[in-house]
Every structure is written in structure tokens, then in C-alpha cells.
Design a protein around this motif. Structure first.
Motif, PDB file in Angstrom:
ATOM      1  N   GLY A   1       0.819  -1.216   0.000  1.00  0.00           N
ATOM      2  CA  GLY A   1       0.000   0.000   0.000  1.00  0.00           C
ATOM      3  C   GLY A   1       0.850   1.261   0.000  1.00  0.00           C
ATOM      4  N   ALA A   2       2.149   1.120  -0.302  1.00  0.00           N
ATOM      5  CA  ALA A   2       3.038   2.276  -0.346  1.00  0.00           C
ATOM      6  C   ALA A   2       2.955   2.937  -1.724  1.00  0.00           C
ATOM      7  CB  ALA A   2       4.469   1.849  -0.038  1.00  0.00           C
ATOM      8  N   VAL A   3       3.656   4.053  -1.864  1.00  0.00           N
ATOM      9  CA  VAL A   3       3.628   4.800  -3.126  1.00  0.00           C
ATOM     10  C   VAL A   3       5.027   4.788  -3.732  1.00  0.00           C
ATOM     11  CG1 VAL A   3       3.250   7.085  -4.163  1.00  0.00           C
ATOM     12  CG2 VAL A   3       1.754   6.282  -2.313  1.00  0.00           C
ATOM     13  N   ALA A   4       5.111   4.497  -5.024  1.00  0.00           N
ATOM     14  CA  ALA A   4       6.419   4.438  -5.693  1.00  0.00           C
ATOM     15  C   ALA A   4       6.736   5.773  -6.356  1.00  0.00           C
ATOM     16  CB  ALA A   4       6.414   3.333  -6.745  1.00  0.00           C
ATOM     17  N   VAL A   5       7.856   6.351  -5.998  1.00  0.00           N
ATOM     18  CA  VAL A   5       8.323   7.573  -6.660  1.00  0.00           C
ATOM     19  C   VAL A   5       9.349   7.136  -7.698  1.00  0.00           C
ATOM     20  CG1 VAL A   5       9.430   9.812  -6.360  1.00  0.00           C
ATOM     21  CG2 VAL A   5       7.919   8.890  -4.558  1.00  0.00           C
ATOM     22  N   MET A   6       9.004   7.331  -8.965  1.00  0.00           N
ATOM     23  CA  MET A   6       9.814   6.796 -10.057  1.00  0.00           C
ATOM     24  C   MET A   6      10.873   7.820 -10.458  1.00  0.00           C
ATOM     25  SD  MET A   6       7.959   4.059 -10.256  1.00  0.00           S
ATOM     26  CE  MET A   6       8.395   3.170 -11.751  1.00  0.00           C
ATOM     27  N   LEU A   7      12.127   7.506 -10.175  1.00  0.00           N
ATOM     28  CA  LEU A   7      13.199   8.468 -10.451  1.00  0.00           C
ATOM     29  C   LEU A   7      13.860   8.174 -11.788  1.00  0.00           C
ATOM     30  CD1 LEU A   7      14.852   8.621  -6.919  1.00  0.00           C
ATOM     31  CD2 LEU A   7      13.199  10.228  -7.915  1.00  0.00           C
ATOM     32  N   ASN A   8      14.191   9.246 -12.480  1.00  0.00           N
ATOM     33  CA  ASN A   8      14.834   9.149 -13.783  1.00  0.00           C
ATOM     34  C   ASN A   8      16.342   9.006 -13.571  1.00  0.00           C
ATOM     35  OD1 ASN A   8      16.077   9.787 -16.230  1.00  0.00           O
ATOM     36  ND2 ASN A   8      14.388  11.137 -16.836  1.00  0.00           N
ATOM     37  N   THR A   9      16.889   7.886 -14.006  1.00  0.00           N
ATOM     38  CA  THR A   9      18.308   7.608 -13.730  1.00  0.00           C
ATOM     39  C   THR A   9      19.250   8.587 -14.419  1.00  0.00           C
ATOM     40  OG1 THR A   9      18.376   6.071 -15.590  1.00  0.00           O
ATOM     41  CG2 THR A   9      17.920   5.131 -13.426  1.00  0.00           C
ATOM     42  N   ARG A  10      18.755   9.317 -15.427  1.00  0.00           N
ATOM     43  CA  ARG A  10      19.654  10.213 -16.153  1.00  0.00           C
ATOM     44  C   ARG A  10      19.754  11.601 -15.533  1.00  0.00           C
ATOM     45  NH1 ARG A  10      17.981   8.734 -22.345  1.00  0.00           N
ATOM     46  NH2 ARG A  10      17.307   6.627 -21.858  1.00  0.00           N
ATOM     47  N   LEU A  11      19.000  11.828 -14.478  1.00  0.00           N
ATOM     48  CA  LEU A  11      19.033  13.159 -13.877  1.00  0.00           C
ATOM     49  C   LEU A  11      20.307  13.358 -13.068  1.00  0.00           C
ATOM     50  CD1 LEU A  11      15.330  13.591 -12.701  1.00  0.00           C
ATOM     51  CD2 LEU A  11      16.394  14.362 -14.829  1.00  0.00           C
ATOM     52  N   THR A  12      20.603  14.611 -12.801  1.00  0.00           N
ATOM     53  CA  THR A  12      21.766  14.923 -11.984  1.00  0.00           C
ATOM     54  C   THR A  12      21.437  14.695 -10.514  1.00  0.00           C
ATOM     55  OG1 THR A  12      21.071  17.186 -11.620  1.00  0.00           O
ATOM     56  CG2 THR A  12      22.425  16.759 -13.589  1.00  0.00           C
ATOM     57  N   GLU A  13      22.501  14.669  -9.703  1.00  0.00           N
ATOM     58  CA  GLU A  13      22.324  14.477  -8.269  1.00  0.00           C
ATOM     59  C   GLU A  13      21.425  15.571  -7.687  1.00  0.00           C
ATOM     60  OE1 GLU A  13      26.041  13.572  -6.229  1.00  0.00           O
ATOM     61  OE2 GLU A  13      25.185  14.662  -4.512  1.00  0.00           O
ATOM     62  N   ALA A  14      21.621  16.792  -8.142  1.00  0.00           N
ATOM     63  CA  ALA A  14      20.831  17.902  -7.600  1.00  0.00           C
ATOM     64  C   ALA A  14      19.360  17.744  -7.955  1.00  0.00           C
ATOM     65  CB  ALA A  14      21.367  19.229  -8.153  1.00  0.00           C
TER      66      ALA A  14
END
Lengths: 482, 482
Positions: free
Chosen positions: B78-91
Motif C-alpha cells: 500500500g506504499a507509493v512508488a516515486v519513479m526516479l529518472n536515472t539520467r538526472l543529476t544528483e541535484a
């Protein structure tokens, strides 16, 4: 959250204006854009009768284009359609009309005079067509939480209750079926069921939700249905057992076209010999299970299991759930179902609603069991259960066995009172060839325990059936004097 | 009313346990029942990290089985997945992690070290697999109103906002697509898009909602995608323009198998010459229009219109609505959309939500027009619009024309400041063969008004693209020094 979608007929008319919506037996047809135009015009005429959002409008008609147009028109006005069964008596209809608080009745030509005795104004649809159009705002959207139709449960026993279907119930029913059967561009569904029943209505809903043509028959006729399957590009037909039997007789040595991919069988457990015969002939019969309350099928045998699980109604459709409650030693208990295609209750009958629903689950009153793979086998209607000397006897089991005899065309079994056993089974038989009680008993003994062998046999001309062609077991005993 | 359905993965594992859920490039595969078992086990391990209903768990990974299992596991909790883009910068990633109130990050092997610098605990998925399973109650049902994923909008310009997708958004998106494209038993969808983008994620959702196998690529490679279409029974592939171009080059003189029925093209207006070439080759390209906020396509050209309406994105899907607001003389205005697949807003950003939504309608920021039959032609991103001497210039129109030159492999157009005109168009060109500015101008003049002819030409090696392979027009000017 209540979901809102564009009005489905307006939408299909926009998506695919020239697509055929309905094809008729006489070779005619109507496109989605014509159907939309006619339905909107009819709505504007109906409005002059004071029909508006929330009005209850009864439809008393056999299958016809006018009936379909009336139904869509009712939806454009935000009104609710009360679907009346044309085969009911005046007293039964009067009850439903009163109970459902109908303000106006629309009838087909044939039902025009019948309707005149009702305590509510009635108009033939044809009459309404001659009215002037009134300026009125028609629904552009559909809120899936709003009620669209009320259908009284078949009432083979018990007092009929008005099942409310929201737009969402119909939507989810159609989508669930597509997820199970797939959806092909060339699909064309043969509707030989009355629209006033959920079996026919649900095909109409699929048409407008899928943008799919349907082939409409005024009523089922085996010869004409056979012809349609052979010649008209039918891919799917909804049937009940007796229709399968009649279609098989029509088929003879022929083969159905390859495009014909599904004979969707509802209306109660089918005799296994029939299913096996269909399988041998390569006919894609998919058993299913459903009722008015579930907006048509809620459990269906999928294409891939149709051959290996003969006799099963399959698994609950993708958005549906099922459990068996109060199981006996054989795992048989009452079937409970849940899902967005299930009605939320009966019209103005909170007592019946409370009895049937708990925590979102509907107690169906049907008996069934699940096999180890989770396939449902519907055993019987609970109310048809015969209890004989403490033993449960399921009429459908006996019917299934006896219908395997070549000399028997059709058979219905019900319980009759018995001083010793409480109840005993009685068989009502329509013969296809000469056969004696003794021969039937001898045959039955090969398959059934002694207490399941019918104690009485009645040879009759025809089984009592309701408008959706289901055997009315409660009416069997009326035939004892025949 | 909030609709409840059985957990979709549990359901598919029950309906069709041995059906392939995912096929891998190395020839391996996983069935729905294996996927269910692994996802449940993973959920029980994740629970030991304190992840429970409502927790925000970020996924930072390329396409992999582990990522898919993690996603389903998150849903079982029942959690929520935050989908991160691997190509983004650390900031950029740090901003999203903080903004989305992520409590734990799960990473692929490659992203393990990158994640260590974030202000939140992170674990490699592989690590979690070694945890002990905790006894925890897993979700049996899905409430369609609950949030499942958060994806930050591509952020090619502007500040990224977290788009919340409910289960219902994904459900409706998948169902809408099936109603448009149909659903065949043999369907197999090639997923060459990243799952962290809605384009890839929506294919994964279709897999579990339809019970359909997908063929997963870690990332798009034209040669391997071509091979998969030719040899692996692919029926549908989702692509963006550049992928079509590369696939066409791979195709050469070959023909795709007949079963391959749809190349679903998203990610912005495609150059018409490319669409025409595809049509000539008999490739079933269906243009579509959608964005993260609409849970993938919301407008799609249907099979029957694919040939007659080249260049159009089609009509809004069955449950969706569309209108053009603030039209100019040519009928071009901002595209507004509505439907149950559209997000209800941005995470913790009521200002952005209020700006984007009014009365259920989403203002997309894209420009388009409808033709007389109601087909959508997407003209451009409003923010990419070039205003030159008061004239509107749409970069995509110029790109479409220039990409028709054989010598031009790819082209991106953007506006640059100009003292006289305010802005003028500049073209950034990747050549396939030698070509001069003069030749390009001469060609362009045949199709474009004078003010639309680019004033500057830059020949570059590669267009800047984001992780979903869309041209980042705002980054074009960085290439002026190349």
C-alpha cells in the motif's frame, strides 16, 4: 471518486460515425451517428412529456430499434429506464410500475393496449415520435455513479425486487467481459435475448461502449440465429442452455465459420452431455455465471480453459471477487460475489438489500464449489435445493444426468413434499422418443445415488420457462395434472 | 464511489498462472504466478525496513525484473512508488526525493553508489532480497482512488512537479487503450521505454491489467528491437519519433510479420515525411498524444483512421474529452483534456495544480487544432512557441519540413532573441550527408513562409534528448558554440 466520461453514444458517434451500431434481420442497419441523432431527437420529444433528470420511465417492448432509441433517449435526459418484461401478467407489471415509481410508460406497438390498464400514463414509442422536439439540454457526460436502469429480478420464485444498475455497473460489466474475451475489430455480437433482461441489455451496452455492431433479433429463432452465424459475420452470441440445444440441432453436419469465436452460455448450470457434445463439434461454448444483480456474467470460463474445464463456469472476471460461504463436507456452499459491476442494492427495498449485501459482498443465493484450481462449479439455486431425509439433492445434477438419455429432449427436476423424507425429487420430462419410467430409472441408477433417483415422473409437452428461457422450477409442479 | 478490485497481480496469477508476464532479451521469462510469488516475498522483506501503507519509496533503476518486482511489492504494502529518472543529476534527484517526502530509495546495481549521497537511506534491490521475510498483511484489494505512483514531469523546461497517479488512473489508461486498439489473445507488447517514465510504466500496467506478456528491453536498441519484432511475436511497440526513424533504417527491404499490428507513436508531433514513409512501407504507425499527467496516451489515431489522417494524433480515447481553448484565427489554441486517466494533481503543489486544473479539465500547455472531423493535430508545446514580429511560429512545423530533406538526419528548432523581431527561429541540424545553409533555405522556401525560415543554422552531432528520447528544445541553444 465518481468518474465522469463523455456520453457514450455521443462519443461513439464521434469516434466512428459510420460504424454500424445495429444490424437487423431484414438486412437493414443503423450507424452510431444515425443512432445518436435519432436518440437525441427522441429525447427532445420525450422532454415534452415532462421527463427529466431522475424521472422513472418504464419501457414495455420487445426488441426493436425504437426501444433502443428510447433507452438512449432516456439516458440523454438523465432519467432512469425501468425495463419491463413483456411476458408478465398485468398484476405483476402493475406491481413493478408502482414499486419503481414510474411516471410514464413507453410501449412497443404490440404492448400498447396492454399498457392502457396501468395506473400510469403510457405512450407508444411511435406516438412519441410524432411529438414536436422541445428545446432541452441533453446530457453531455455520464457520471458512472448515477442510476441508469432498474430491472426486476426474474421472479421465478419470491417477490420481485428492482435491481438498480448504475452507468458504472454497465461500464464495468462491458469492460470486464472485454478483458476476458478480448476485443477484436471484426467483433459482431448476436443479440437474441430480450433487451428488458440484463442478458440482452448488457449486449446493447457493450455495443455502445466498445463501438461494436450487434446483430439484433426480435426474438430467438434457431433457424434464423443459425443463418446469422453462418452468413452474417457473427463472432459472439449469448445463449442459454435451450438455445444451445436448438442451435446444435440446426447445425447438423455443418461447421460454423472460423470467425465465430464464442458462444457465451449463461442462465444456470448446463447439462454436461450438452457441453461435451458442443466440444466434440468444435463449438466454442464458454460457460458463465451471473444474474441481474451482477449486470450479466461475473464469472466466465475463458477461451484457454474452455476445453479443459467443461462444466465449470470459470473464474471471476478481472475486477470481480468470489467466495463460497458456509461450505458443507463436499465444499459446496453459497456463492458470494463482489465487484464494480455488482448492483449496490434494490430500489426502495432496504430490507432485501441489507439481507443480500454485507461489506460489499452480494450473497447470491446460489450454491457452488471451487475446484483446486479455483474454477467455479455452480451446483444449484439454493432455493431449488431439495432436502430429502437430511440429504442435499441438487436438481441440476439430476437434470444433467437425465438429459444425457437420447430419448429425453428436456428435463426439469423439483422437490415435492413427502411424508417420510420431507421432500423427494420429481422429474418433468419432455421426450424426444418413447421411453418408460423403468428405463429412465435404470439409466439414472448408473450415475446417481438411490436417494437422488426421482420418485415421480411426469411426461409433459414443454417445460415452463421464463422470458429469458430459464426453466421455472417452481412452476413445474403446476404440470402435475397434465 | 471508490471502486475496489482484487489486487491485479494476485488476480492475474489466479486467472492465468502460467501465462508469461515478462519476456527478457536473453530468452528468459517469468510467469504471472512467479511474478506474484516473488513480489509478495519482496514485499515481506521490504516491510522490515518499516515501509507500510502510505510510505513513499523511490525507485532509481533502469528496466529490470527486480525493478518490476519492487514496484509490485510496493503496491502489496500500500506504499507509493516515486519513479526516479536515472539520467538526472544528483541535484535534480535530491530535489525530487525531498519534494516527494521519500523515506527510502531502492536502486538497481548501477545506481547503488549514486544514491549514497542522497539525504535518505537507500538500498540496492539486490540487498533487500537477502533480508528475512517479515510477517505482514499484504493488500488483497486495490482501491482505485488511492495513489500508486509519483512521476516528476520530464522537466525539459520549468521546475519539475510530481504527478500523482492513482491506481484508477493506470486502470483507466490501460482500459481506454484496449477499447481503442482492441485486445487480442496473442498480444505481446515490446517495452523499450524506461519504466521510470509513464511511457514504460503504462506498458507494465497493461501487462498486469490485461494479463498480457510484455517483451522488456533494458533500453532501446534499434537492432535488437528490430530482431524482437521480426522473431519474437511482438504485436505492439511504443515508440517516439527517433525510434521510428532508427527502426525504419533497420527494416531496409524486409517486411514486418503480419501479427505486428501497431507502432504506437508518442512523445510529440512527428515529422510528416517520416509518417508518410512508414505508410508507404505498410508499417502500422498510430500517432498519439499524451503526457505524464494523462498516464500515457489520451488521444490516439485508431487503426481505421491511421491511413487517412496521417499527421493527426487522432481522437480522444473513449472515456476522455478534449477541447481547444483560446483559439487563434487558424483554430489553434491550448489543448485541454479531461478523463479518469488524468491525474488529479501534483504532489504538495496546490499552486501548480490549481493553475493546471479547472473544473476537472487539465490545461496541457500544448497547442493544437481540430480538423472538421474532430481529429487533433498537435501543433507544438506552447512554451516552445516562437513569436517573431507578432507571428506565431511553431518549431515542429519547421522541423517537419526540414526533416523531409534527404541530407538531414535530425533537426531541432528553437527561438533565439532578435533585436528586430523579438525572436527568430534557429535550426540545429544533424546531417546524414553534406548540405549547405543555402540548399536548406532553398528547400524550406518551397514549404514555408519567409518569416518561418530559420535565420541561423547550426550543424551539430546529436540533438539533446531527455530520458524518454524527446528533443529538449530548451537545451538546443547550449549547442550554439559547438
Amino acid at each position: 471518486m465518481a468518474e465522469t466520461i463523455p456520453h457514450w453514444l455521443t462519443k461513439q458517434a464521434h469516434l466512428d460515425p459510420d460504424q454500424t451500431a445495429i444490424e437487423y434481420e431484414n438486412g437493414g442497419s443503423i450507424t452510431f451517428s444515425e443512432l445518436e441523432r435519432k436518440s437525441r431527437a427522441f429525447a427532445s420529444k420525450l422532454a415534452s412529456l415532462g421527463i427529466k433528470k431522475g424521472s422513472h420511465v418504464a419501457l414495455l417492448s420487445g426488441n426493436s430499434e425504437k426501444m433502443i432509441i428510447s433507452l438512449h433517449a432516456i439516458s440523454y435526459l438523465g432519467a432512469v429506464a425501468v425495463m419491463l418484461n413483456t411476458r408478465l401478467t398485468e398484476a405483476e407489471l402493475t406491481h413493478q410500475i408502482t414499486d419503481a415509481e414510474v411516471s410514464i410508460i413507453l410501449t412497443g406497438e404490440d404492448e400498447r393496449f396492454k399498457a392502457m390498464s396501468f395506473p400510469v400514463e403510457s405512450y407508444a414509442m411511435q406516438e412519441v415520435e410524432r411529438f414536436a422536439e422541445m428545446e432541452v439540454k441533453l446530457a453531455e457526460e455520464i457520471n458512472l455513479d448515477e442510476p441508469f436502469t432498474i430491472i426486476y429480478t426474474s421472479g421465478t420464485t419470491g417477490f420481485p425486487k428492482g435491481v438498480i444498475h448504475t452507468y458504472g455497473n454497465h461500464w464495468w460489466s462491458a469492460v470486464s467481459s472485454a478483458l476476458n474475451l478480448g476485443l477484436n475489430q471484426e467483433d459482431k455480437w448476436l443479440m437474441a435475448m430480450p433487451i428488458f433482461h440484463v442478458s440482452g441489455l448488457s449486449i446493447l451496452m457493450k455495443s455502445v461502449i466498445y463501438g461494436m455492431p450487434i446483430f439484433m433479433m426480435e426474438k430467438f429463432d434457431p433457424e434464423r440465429a443459425h443463418h446469422a452465424i453462418m452468413e452474417k459475420g457473427i463472432t459472439i452470441i449469448s445463449v442459454v442452455t435451450v438455445m444451445v440445444q436448438r442451435l446444435l440441432r440446426q447445425l447438423g453436419e455443418e461447421k460454423y465459420p472460423k470467425a465465430f469465436r464464442c458462444m457465451l452460455l449463461g442462465g444456470g448450470p448446463a447439462p454436461k452431455p450438452l457441453l461435451e457434445e458442443a466440444e466434440k463439434l468444435g463449438i466454442p461454448v464458454f460457460q458463465s455465471y451471473g444474474m441481474t444483480e451482477t449486470s450479466s456474467q461475473i464469472v466466465t470460463l475463458s477461451p484457454k480453459d474452455a476445453l479443459t474445464k467443461i462444466g465449470s463456469a470459470g473464474k471471476p472476471l478481472m475486477p470481480a471477487q468470489l467466495k463460497i460461504c458456509g461450505k458443507d463436507d463436499e465444499g459446496i456452499g453459497e456463492i458470494h460475489v463482489k465487484g464494480p459491476m455488482v448492483t449496490r442494492g434494490y430500489y426502495k427495498n432496504s430490507q432485501a438489500s441489507e439481507r443480500a449485501f454485507s461489506d460489499g459482498w452480494l450473497a447470491t443465493g446460489d450454491l457452488g464449489r471451487l475446484d483446486k484450481d479455483g474454477f467455479l462449479y455452480v451446483v444449484d439455486r439454493r432455493k431449488d435445493l431439495i432436502i430429502s431425509g437430511g440429504e442435499n439433492i441438487y436438481p441440476s445434477e439430476i437434470e444433467s444426468v437425465l438429459s444425457g438419455m437420447e430419448q429425453i429432449k428436456e428435463v426439469g427436476v423439483t422437490g415435492v413434499e413427502d411424508q417420510t423424507w420431507g421432500q423427494v425429487p420429481a422429474a418433468f420430462i419432455v421426450k424426444s422418443r418413447e421411453v418408460s419410467e423403468g428405463e429412465i430409472c435404470a439409466y439414472a441408477r448408473k450415475f446417481l445415488a438411490g436417494y437422488k433417483i426421482p420418485k415421480y415422473f411426469y411426461f409433459i409437452k414443454e417445460l415452463p420457462r421464463n422470458a429469458s428461457n430459464k426453466i421455472v422450477r417452481s412452476a413445474l409442479t403446476d404440470q402435475m395434472d397434465e
